[in-house]
Design an enzyme around this catalytic site. Structure first.
Site, PDB file in Angstrom:
ATOM      1  N   ASP A  61      17.751 -40.384  19.706  1.00  0.00           N
ATOM      2  CA  ASP A  61      18.478 -39.178  19.341  1.00  0.00           C
ATOM      3  C   ASP A  61      19.774 -39.623  18.666  1.00  0.00           C
ATOM      4  OD1 ASP A  61      20.085 -36.888  19.280  1.00  0.00           O
ATOM      5  OD2 ASP A  61      19.351 -36.136  21.200  1.00  0.00           O
ATOM      6  N   VAL A  62      19.949 -39.271  17.399  1.00  0.00           N
ATOM      7  CA  VAL A  62      21.105 -39.778  16.652  1.00  0.00           C
ATOM      8  C   VAL A  62      22.428 -39.241  17.187  1.00  0.00           C
ATOM      9  CG1 VAL A  62      19.821 -40.206  14.524  1.00  0.00           C
ATOM     10  CG2 VAL A  62      20.918 -37.965  14.881  1.00  0.00           C
ATOM     11  N   TYR A 154      26.058 -25.583   7.592  1.00  0.00           N
ATOM     12  CA  TYR A 154      25.238 -26.578   6.900  1.00  0.00           C
ATOM     13  C   TYR A 154      25.991 -27.143   5.696  1.00  0.00           C
ATOM     14  CZ  TYR A 154      21.305 -28.676   4.417  1.00  0.00           C
ATOM     15  OH  TYR A 154      20.479 -29.557   3.761  1.00  0.00           O
ATOM     16  N   LYS A 158      27.282 -31.119   5.158  1.00  0.00           N
ATOM     17  CA  LYS A 158      26.864 -31.986   4.068  1.00  0.00           C
ATOM     18  C   LYS A 158      28.047 -32.442   3.217  1.00  0.00           C
ATOM     19  CE  LYS A 158      22.543 -32.281   5.112  1.00  0.00           C
ATOM     20  NZ  LYS A 158      21.971 -33.569   5.573  1.00  0.00           N
ATOM     21  N   THR A 189       9.696 -28.275   2.140  1.00  0.00           N
ATOM     22  CA  THR A 189       9.629 -28.735   3.525  1.00  0.00           C
ATOM     23  C   THR A 189       9.696 -27.509   4.430  1.00  0.00           C
ATOM     24  OG1 THR A 189      12.027 -28.897   3.785  1.00  0.00           O
ATOM     25  CG2 THR A 189      10.874 -30.860   2.923  1.00  0.00           C
TER      26      THR A 189
END
Length: 247
Positions: A61-62, A154, A158, A189
């Site tokens: 898990d990052v 989001y 980024k 995706t």
């Protein structure tokens, strides 16, 4: 790319991360993949081996530094070094106006997209700086350079990934390590389907792309492989978005 590079891919179990792992496997690399879904991870590792690559899956898990440190250390212990790292783990969060956002939603997005990238870079750079070489490719987004109503968290995450990329590149250059990012536009995706919600909204969104279509994960993976091996590129963001940021 030279033969037998050692490549680590986070967020490798779907979308761009999965396509990147497959692309590097086809390029004769040894690949370590990570994610949180164990059965899917082992299945992907088997698929990479079927292409002739040496491949290992590690559950990680990052958002958890101990997981990230163990992941990087495993890659080095297994293959002797780390040449390329692709930090693809990320989530989109819930779309809503800023006035409806909460601290909990902020934490969910930033812990994966920003903290996860930071922790991955920290331990990848620890290894690559010591070995005096390596290449890190972070996955950003078209939204890393612009705004989007309803997608503030989001978008902000980024922008942060691109800031980490540029700062990391300046810190790592003295050690012969390069840090870049690839920033996809709309890519076919599950995330794109979740963001657009209906076929009609998806079609309208894709009409804003000059090439009038979504990209494919394989097209973004090809860009990642290129950037990983572009030996005089560092601190840059390659935007692969069908022309969305041309105007």
């Amino acid at each position: 790319m030279n033969d037998q590079k050692v490549v680590l891919v986070t967020g490798a179990l779907s979308g761009i991360g999965r396509a990147s792992a497959l692309a590097f496997a086809r390029s004769n690399a040894s690949v370590v993949i990570s994610g949180r879904r164990v059965d899917e991870g082992h299945a992907l590792a088997d698929a990479l081996r079927s292409l002739g690559a040496q491949a290992e899956f590690i559950e990680a898990d990052v958002r958890v530094e101990e997981d990230v440190q163990a992941l990087v250390d495993y890659a080095v212990a297994r293959f002797g070094r780390l040449d390329i790292a692709v930090n693809a783990a990320g989530i989109e969060g819930e779309s809503m106006p800023i006035v409806e956002q909460t601290a909990a939603r902020y934490a969910a997005v930033f812990e994966t997209n920003v903290l996860g990238t930071l922790l991955a870079m920290k331990h990848e750079l620890r290894v690559m700086s010591a070995q005096r070489g390596g290449s890190i490719v972070n996955v950003s987004s078209t939204m890393g350079a612009r705004g989007a109503a309803g997608a503030s968290l989001y978008v902000a995450s980024k922008h942060a990934v691109e800031g980490l990329t540029k700062s990391g590149a300046l810190e790592a250059a003295a050690f012969g390590v390069r840090v870049n990012a690839v920033a996809p536009g709309p890519v076919q995706t599950p995330m794109l389907d979740r963001l657009t919600q209906t076929p009609e909204r998806k079609a309208a969104f894709l009409d804003t792309v000059p090439l009038r279509r979504a990209g494919t994960p394989d097209e973004i993976a090809d860009a990642i492989v290129y950037v990983a091996s572009a030996s005089f590129m560092t601190g840059e963001v390659l935007r692969v978005n069908g022309g969305r940021t041309a105007a």
